[in-house]
Design an enzyme around this catalytic site. Structure first.
Site, PDB file in Angstrom:
ATOM      1  N   ASN A  33     -75.695  -5.358-118.377  1.00 46.15           N
ATOM      2  CA  ASN A  33     -74.606  -4.658-117.700  1.00 46.15           C
ATOM      3  C   ASN A  33     -73.437  -4.478-118.677  1.00 46.15           C
ATOM      4  O   ASN A  33     -72.920  -5.464-119.222  1.00 46.15           O
ATOM      5  CB  ASN A  33     -74.173  -5.469-116.476  1.00 46.15           C
ATOM      6  CG  ASN A  33     -73.237  -4.698-115.568  1.00 46.15           C
ATOM      7  OD1 ASN A  33     -72.306  -4.043-116.036  1.00 46.15           O
ATOM      8  ND2 ASN A  33     -73.445  -4.796-114.266  1.00 46.15           N
ATOM      9  N   ARG A  91     -56.858  -1.479-123.097  1.00 42.91           N
ATOM     10  CA  ARG A  91     -55.950  -0.943-124.113  1.00 42.91           C
ATOM     11  C   ARG A  91     -56.068   0.582-124.223  1.00 42.91           C
ATOM     12  O   ARG A  91     -55.451   1.178-125.088  1.00 42.91           O
ATOM     13  CB  ARG A  91     -56.263  -1.569-125.481  1.00 42.91           C
ATOM     14  CG  ARG A  91     -55.949  -3.053-125.567  1.00 42.91           C
ATOM     15  CD  ARG A  91     -54.467  -3.331-125.589  1.00 42.91           C
ATOM     16  NE  ARG A  91     -53.827  -2.791-126.776  1.00 42.91           N
ATOM     17  CZ  ARG A  91     -53.708  -3.465-127.928  1.00 42.91           C
ATOM     18  NH1 ARG A  91     -54.177  -4.708-128.027  1.00 42.91           N
ATOM     19  NH2 ARG A  91     -53.104  -2.917-128.959  1.00 42.91           N
ATOM     20  N   HIS A 120     -71.939   0.028-113.318  1.00 45.79           N
ATOM     21  CA  HIS A 120     -71.413   0.165-111.960  1.00 45.79           C
ATOM     22  C   HIS A 120     -70.140   1.010-112.043  1.00 45.79           C
ATOM     23  O   HIS A 120     -69.046   0.473-112.235  1.00 45.79           O
ATOM     24  CB  HIS A 120     -71.112  -1.212-111.371  1.00 45.79           C
ATOM     25  CG  HIS A 120     -70.718  -1.173-109.923  1.00 45.79           C
ATOM     26  ND1 HIS A 120     -70.913  -2.240-109.077  1.00 45.79           N
ATOM     27  CD2 HIS A 120     -70.130  -0.217-109.160  1.00 45.79           C
ATOM     28  CE1 HIS A 120     -70.470  -1.935-107.870  1.00 45.79           C
ATOM     29  NE2 HIS A 120     -69.985  -0.712-107.907  1.00 45.79           N
ATOM     30  N   GLU A 141     -75.539   1.205-110.342  1.00 45.37           N
ATOM     31  CA  GLU A 141     -75.300   0.549-109.066  1.00 45.37           C
ATOM     32  C   GLU A 141     -73.956   0.969-108.502  1.00 45.37           C
ATOM     33  O   GLU A 141     -73.036   1.318-109.244  1.00 45.37           O
ATOM     34  CB  GLU A 141     -75.380  -0.973-109.214  1.00 45.37           C
ATOM     35  CG  GLU A 141     -74.365  -1.578-110.145  1.00 45.37           C
ATOM     36  CD  GLU A 141     -74.521  -3.091-110.262  1.00 45.37           C
ATOM     37  OE1 GLU A 141     -75.653  -3.602-110.062  1.00 45.37           O
ATOM     38  OE2 GLU A 141     -73.517  -3.760-110.551  1.00 45.37           O
ATOM     39  N   HIS A 177     -76.005 -11.603-111.029  1.00 46.59           N
ATOM     40  CA  HIS A 177     -74.644 -12.107-110.846  1.00 46.59           C
ATOM     41  C   HIS A 177     -74.552 -13.546-111.314  1.00 46.59           C
ATOM     42  O   HIS A 177     -75.220 -14.433-110.782  1.00 46.59           O
ATOM     43  CB  HIS A 177     -74.144 -12.001-109.404  1.00 46.59           C
ATOM     44  CG  HIS A 177     -72.717 -11.542-109.324  1.00 46.59           C
ATOM     45  ND1 HIS A 177     -71.649 -12.385-109.534  1.00 46.59           N
ATOM     46  CD2 HIS A 177     -72.175 -10.332-109.107  1.00 46.59           C
ATOM     47  CE1 HIS A 177     -70.517 -11.719-109.432  1.00 46.59           C
ATOM     48  NE2 HIS A 177     -70.805 -10.450-109.176  1.00 46.59           N
ATOM     49  N   HIS A 236     -71.288 -10.372-116.944  1.00 43.15           N
ATOM     50  CA  HIS A 236     -70.205 -11.263-117.340  1.00 43.15           C
ATOM     51  C   HIS A 236     -70.734 -12.445-118.158  1.00 43.15           C
ATOM     52  O   HIS A 236     -70.197 -12.778-119.218  1.00 43.15           O
ATOM     53  CB  HIS A 236     -69.473 -11.771-116.100  1.00 43.15           C
ATOM     54  CG  HIS A 236     -68.326 -12.672-116.413  1.00 43.15           C
ATOM     55  ND1 HIS A 236     -67.076 -12.197-116.742  1.00 43.15           N
ATOM     56  CD2 HIS A 236     -68.240 -14.028-116.467  1.00 43.15           C
ATOM     57  CE1 HIS A 236     -66.268 -13.225-116.990  1.00 43.15           C
ATOM     58  NE2 HIS A 236     -66.951 -14.343-116.815  1.00 43.15           N
TER      59      HIS A 236
END
Length: 244
Positions: free
Chosen positions: A8, A19, A44, A76, A197, A221
């Site tokens: 992702n 920025r 996403h 997604e 996730h 993440h």
């Protein structure tokens, strides 16, 4: 069977956008991940474009078409008319439908299949006309999975955030058992199982041991956090080592 790894790019895009700059360069880092062995890219595109921009999608599609034709684009999001247009225009290989509101910072729950069956049926009919694979974002709960199957979902992606965030063994065990029970129901119905996730190199092995028939995991993440320490290529290799 190896589990497909989809990287992702949202967190990378968020760093770029804070920025309003061109770096980190999204396509270059996506290329590095695919070169290292990732089998797909997940994005996403939220309505406010706070990370992935709508204009990024064409560049990602071009990257895949030109250099990685065997790899997949998973888009997604909540199925607004604009989202469905983006999916069609950029020829998503897989669409993961999530019930997110525009204000959510991240996906944190799955569909209420019973109350959204009619809406999802109309959306999926449009996607199926284009022969797009559809995955429905689901809570780690067997409730409603028969409805997802009857709607024609090819896959469900189970929300693994509570499992990934568990900070002690007892909590982790409780959340894992929920995922295992739900996955068993989906598997028995013939619906393929994805997961995503807060998945990391550390917590994936146990998940894979208990759900050996996972088709795909999406890492965002946790992947970027790993890559800050090890670099993009090495992080992909670390995740693939676990998945294989």
């Amino acid at each position: 069977m190896s589990v497909m790894l989809s990287v992702n790019l949202n967190a990378i895009a968020f760093l770029r956008n804070r920025r309003n700059a061109s770096r980190p360069e999204l396509i270059h880092l996506g290329r590095l991940a695919l070169n290292a062995g990732a089998a797909g890219i997940t994005v996403h595109p939220r309505p406010d474009q706070r990370h992935i921009r709508f204009s990024d999608l064409a560049d990602i599609r071009e990257l895949l078409d030109d250099s990685f034709p065997a790899c997949e684009l998973n888009i997604e999001g909540y199925p607004t008319e604009n989202f469905l247009d983006l999916v069609e225009k950029n020829r998503a290989d897989q669409v993961t439908l999530v019930p997110d509101s525009p204000a959510q910072s991240t996906s944190d729950h799955g569909w209420d299949f019973e109350n959204n069956a009619e809406f999802l049926d109309s959306v999926m009919s449009l996607l199926k006309k284009n022969k797009t694979r559809v995955s429905l974002f689901s809570n780690p709960d067997s409730c409603g999975l028969e409805i997802a199957h009857d709607l024609g979902a090819d896959r469900v992606e189970f929300y693994t955030g509570l499992y990934g965030a568990a900070n002690d063994e007892q909590k982790r065990s409780v959340e894992l058992e929920k995922l295992v029970r739900a996955a068993e129901v989906a598997h028995s119905l013939g619906v393929l199982v994805n997961a995503g996730h807060d998945l990391t190199v550390a917590n994936l092995p146990l998940l894979l041991k208990r759900i050996p028939y996972l088709s795909e995991v999406s890492v965002g993440h946790g992947f970027v956090a790993d890559a800050l320490e090890y670099g993009i290529q090495r992080s992909v290799e670390r995740f693939l080592h676990v998945l294989r």
